[in-house]
Motif scaffolding. Sequence first.
Motif, short mmCIF file in Angstrom:
data_model
loop_
_atom_site.label_atom_id
_atom_site.label_comp_id
_atom_site.label_asym_id
_atom_site.label_seq_id
_atom_site.Cartn_x
_atom_site.Cartn_y
_atom_site.Cartn_z
N UNK A 1 0.84 -1.20 0.00
CA UNK A 1 0.00 0.00 0.00
C UNK A 1 0.88 1.25 0.00
N UNK A 2 1.94 1.24 0.81
CA UNK A 2 2.86 2.38 0.84
C UNK A 2 3.53 2.56 -0.53
N UNK A 3 3.91 1.45 -1.17
CA UNK A 3 4.49 1.55 -2.50
C UNK A 3 3.48 2.13 -3.49
N UNK A 4 2.25 1.66 -3.43
CA UNK A 4 1.21 2.20 -4.33
C UNK A 4 1.04 3.70 -4.15
N UNK A 5 1.06 4.15 -2.91
CA UNK A 5 0.95 5.59 -2.65
C UNK A 5 2.09 6.36 -3.31
#
Length: 118
Positions: free
Chosen positions: A55-59
């Motif tokens: 999720x952090x990577x997607x952000x």
Amino acid sequence: MRIEGENRLLPVIAFFMNLRSRATGIATGDQVIFVRREVFERVGGFPPLELMEDIALSRSLKRVSRPLCLADKAVTSGRRWERHGVLRTVFLMGGLRLAFFLGAAPASFARFYDGERG
């Protein structure tokens, strides 16, 4: 994505996960994330988190470009969902995501997810 398994709720869950990802541009590992190496490196790669690193990577990737969602579906296992209960898993994952979005450190709640691994 498609969740493989026997429970009749799994296609419904997959539908809403796909809808959520298309609406927010945030993908999870089960949904498969393709990214060019140079972009991956530019955003710093996967952050060193115990959980929610996808999720952090997607952000981070959204700051570079809106993701492209493919029509083809990756197939993921429904074992966790079926082993621990479909609704229980939905609420657990929703609660963990909410905690993360509200700023909780993944280390503080990773044990809840780890307790469900298997």
